[in-house]
Design a protein around this motif. Sequence first.
Motif, PDB file in Angstrom:
ATOM      1  N   HIS A   1       8.646  13.094  -8.797  1.00 17.36           N
ATOM      2  CA  HIS A   1       9.829  12.495  -9.351  1.00 17.36           C
ATOM      3  C   HIS A   1       9.401  11.671 -10.343  1.00 17.36           C
ATOM      4  O   HIS A   1       9.935  10.530 -10.621  1.00 17.36           O
ATOM      5  N   SER A   2       8.496  12.067 -11.198  1.00 16.49           N
ATOM      6  CA  SER A   2       7.981  11.440 -12.519  1.00 16.49           C
ATOM      7  C   SER A   2       7.784  12.333 -13.392  1.00 16.49           C
ATOM      8  O   SER A   2       7.912  13.626 -13.062  1.00 16.49           O
ATOM      9  N   ASP A   3       7.088  12.116 -14.630  1.00 17.82           N
ATOM     10  CA  ASP A   3       6.845  13.297 -15.724  1.00 17.82           C
ATOM     11  C   ASP A   3       5.440  13.305 -15.648  1.00 17.82           C
ATOM     12  O   ASP A   3       4.611  13.960 -16.575  1.00 17.82           O
TER      13      ASP A   3
ATOM     14  N   ALA B   1       0.749  -1.168   0.058  1.00 18.53           N
ATOM     15  CA  ALA B   1       0.021   0.018   0.006  1.00 18.53           C
ATOM     16  C   ALA B   1       0.965   1.178  -0.078  1.00 18.53           C
ATOM     17  O   ALA B   1       0.613   1.955  -0.737  1.00 18.53           O
ATOM     18  N   ALA B   2       1.623   1.429   0.688  1.00 14.94           N
ATOM     19  CA  ALA B   2       2.731   2.448   0.665  1.00 14.94           C
ATOM     20  C   ALA B   2       3.539   2.632  -0.649  1.00 14.94           C
ATOM     21  O   ALA B   2       3.465   3.757  -1.205  1.00 14.94           O
ATOM     22  N   ALA B   3       3.830   1.423  -1.142  1.00 17.99           N
ATOM     23  CA  ALA B   3       4.743   1.562  -2.450  1.00 17.99           C
ATOM     24  C   ALA B   3       3.612   2.049  -3.612  1.00 17.99           C
ATOM     25  O   ALA B   3       3.909   2.752  -4.293  1.00 17.99           O
ATOM     26  N   GLN B   4       2.267   1.631  -3.402  1.00 21.26           N
ATOM     27  CA  GLN B   4       1.231   2.189  -4.448  1.00 21.26           C
ATOM     28  C   GLN B   4       0.822   3.751  -4.347  1.00 21.26           C
ATOM     29  O   GLN B   4       0.807   4.320  -5.169  1.00 21.26           O
ATOM     30  N   ASP B   5       0.966   4.025  -3.029  1.00 19.19           N
ATOM     31  CA  ASP B   5       0.490   5.537  -2.423  1.00 19.19           C
ATOM     32  C   ASP B   5       1.798   6.400  -3.192  1.00 19.19           C
ATOM     33  O   ASP B   5       1.561   7.495  -3.650  1.00 19.19           O
ATOM     34  N   ASP B   6       3.023   6.045  -3.647  1.00 15.34           N
ATOM     35  CA  ASP B   6       3.985   6.734  -3.998  1.00 15.34           C
ATOM     36  C   ASP B   6       3.613   6.766  -5.409  1.00 15.34           C
ATOM     37  O   ASP B   6       3.936   7.823  -6.268  1.00 15.34           O
TER      38      ASP B   6
ATOM     39  N   TYR C   1      11.361  25.406 -10.313  1.00 14.50           N
ATOM     40  CA  TYR C   1      12.071  25.274 -11.835  1.00 14.50           C
ATOM     41  C   TYR C   1      12.295  26.623 -12.634  1.00 14.50           C
ATOM     42  O   TYR C   1      11.322  27.457 -12.372  1.00 14.50           O
ATOM     43  N   ASP C   2      13.344  27.063 -12.860  1.00 16.74           N
ATOM     44  CA  ASP C   2      13.548  28.005 -13.730  1.00 16.74           C
ATOM     45  C   ASP C   2      13.211  29.234 -12.847  1.00 16.74           C
ATOM     46  O   ASP C   2      12.607  29.919 -13.528  1.00 16.74           O
ATOM     47  N   GLN C   3      13.672  29.371 -11.858  1.00 17.10           N
ATOM     48  CA  GLN C   3      13.203  30.413 -10.837  1.00 17.10           C
ATOM     49  C   GLN C   3      11.855  30.545 -10.573  1.00 17.10           C
ATOM     50  O   GLN C   3      11.323  31.892 -10.375  1.00 17.10           O
ATOM     51  N   LYS C   4      10.969  29.549 -10.796  1.00 20.45           N
ATOM     52  CA  LYS C   4       9.474  29.511 -10.524  1.00 20.45           C
ATOM     53  C   LYS C   4       9.439  28.666  -9.437  1.00 20.45           C
ATOM     54  O   LYS C   4      10.041  27.563  -9.315  1.00 20.45           O
ATOM     55  N   THR C   5       8.177  28.828  -8.604  1.00 21.96           N
ATOM     56  CA  THR C   5       7.777  28.045  -7.848  1.00 21.96           C
ATOM     57  C   THR C   5       6.599  27.163  -8.261  1.00 21.96           C
ATOM     58  O   THR C   5       5.713  28.038  -8.771  1.00 21.96           O
ATOM     59  N   LEU C   6       6.446  26.193  -8.109  1.00 20.17           N
ATOM     60  CA  LEU C   6       5.335  25.218  -8.876  1.00 20.17           C
ATOM     61  C   LEU C   6       4.425  24.541  -7.567  1.00 20.17           C
ATOM     62  O   LEU C   6       4.920  24.005  -6.906  1.00 20.17           O
ATOM     63  N   LEU C   7       3.152  24.689  -7.969  1.00 20.22           N
ATOM     64  CA  LEU C   7       2.303  23.674  -7.203  1.00 20.22           C
ATOM     65  C   LEU C   7       1.657  22.757  -8.213  1.00 20.22           C
ATOM     66  O   LEU C   7       0.893  22.983  -9.241  1.00 20.22           O
ATOM     67  N   VAL C   8       2.022  21.701  -7.840  1.00 21.84           N
ATOM     68  CA  VAL C   8       1.769  20.438  -8.947  1.00 21.84           C
ATOM     69  C   VAL C   8       0.925  19.357  -8.206  1.00 21.84           C
ATOM     70  O   VAL C   8       0.850  19.161  -7.170  1.00 21.84           O
ATOM     71  N   TYR C   9      -0.034  18.874  -9.171  1.00 23.01           N
ATOM     72  CA  TYR C   9      -0.932  17.828  -8.692  1.00 23.01           C
ATOM     73  C   TYR C   9      -0.520  16.596  -9.706  1.00 23.01           C
ATOM     74  O   TYR C   9      -0.590  16.720 -10.998  1.00 23.01           O
ATOM     75  N   GLY C  10       0.286  15.730  -9.151  1.00 19.05           N
ATOM     76  CA  GLY C  10       0.543  14.600 -10.153  1.00 19.05           C
ATOM     77  C   GLY C  10       1.478  13.704  -9.341  1.00 19.05           C
ATOM     78  O   GLY C  10       1.537  13.504  -8.158  1.00 19.05           O
ATOM     79  N   VAL C  11       2.437  13.124  -9.907  1.00 14.77           N
ATOM     80  CA  VAL C  11       3.296  11.990  -9.038  1.00 14.77           C
ATOM     81  C   VAL C  11       4.551  12.563  -9.110  1.00 14.77           C
ATOM     82  O   VAL C  11       5.326  12.868 -10.088  1.00 14.77           O
TER      83      VAL C  11
END
Length: 182
Positions: free
Chosen positions: A60-62, A33-38, A48-58
């Motif tokens: 350490h992935s693309d 379950a912990a691995a799946q949560d990742d 990134y590039d002098q910007k702060t990002l708020l991301v909805y995604g996974v």
Amino acid sequence: MTQPTLATRFQTCLRRVFLIAPLMALTLAAWPAAAQDDEDPRWYHDNYDQKTLLVYGVPHSDYTIMMFACAPGEKAVEIYLQDENSGARPGEKLPIRLRAGGQHIQFSATGLENQDSGGADFQADLPLNDTLRHVLSASGDLAVTIKGHTERYPLAGIAQPAATLLAACDAAKPSGKSGAAQ
């Protein structure tokens, strides 16, 4: 000094097994379950590039479903949306609606081709105003409507990364440095 008998040693080992076995079972049950949560999308912040990002995604992935970005002192927040389910096509200019916490934001954007997903990506600049701040600090779900199709994204876990984004947006613009030598 008396030597422990074979039966005593066996009993001691048996007790240890009965103590350790439940802990191992719990660890093994929780591990998948912990691995799946990742691999589940969640809210996080990045830079990134002098910007702060708020991301909805996974992390350490693309795999990024939605992203808000700004540089220090900016009065606009760039939004990026990945859309795979509305049927929107690249080149199509569509109204997009974000709704959370009883507030909504509506804007238009032209679909860009996403070769990875086969869907369309949308990018726009939103004013950094009270409505956007409210939407990014709401609870419940963020509803995103594109071409009449609504996707809902849980806002659980957004508070800290959203606060990081907003603090970066509110920070003073860096002073320009001259490239000339003195």
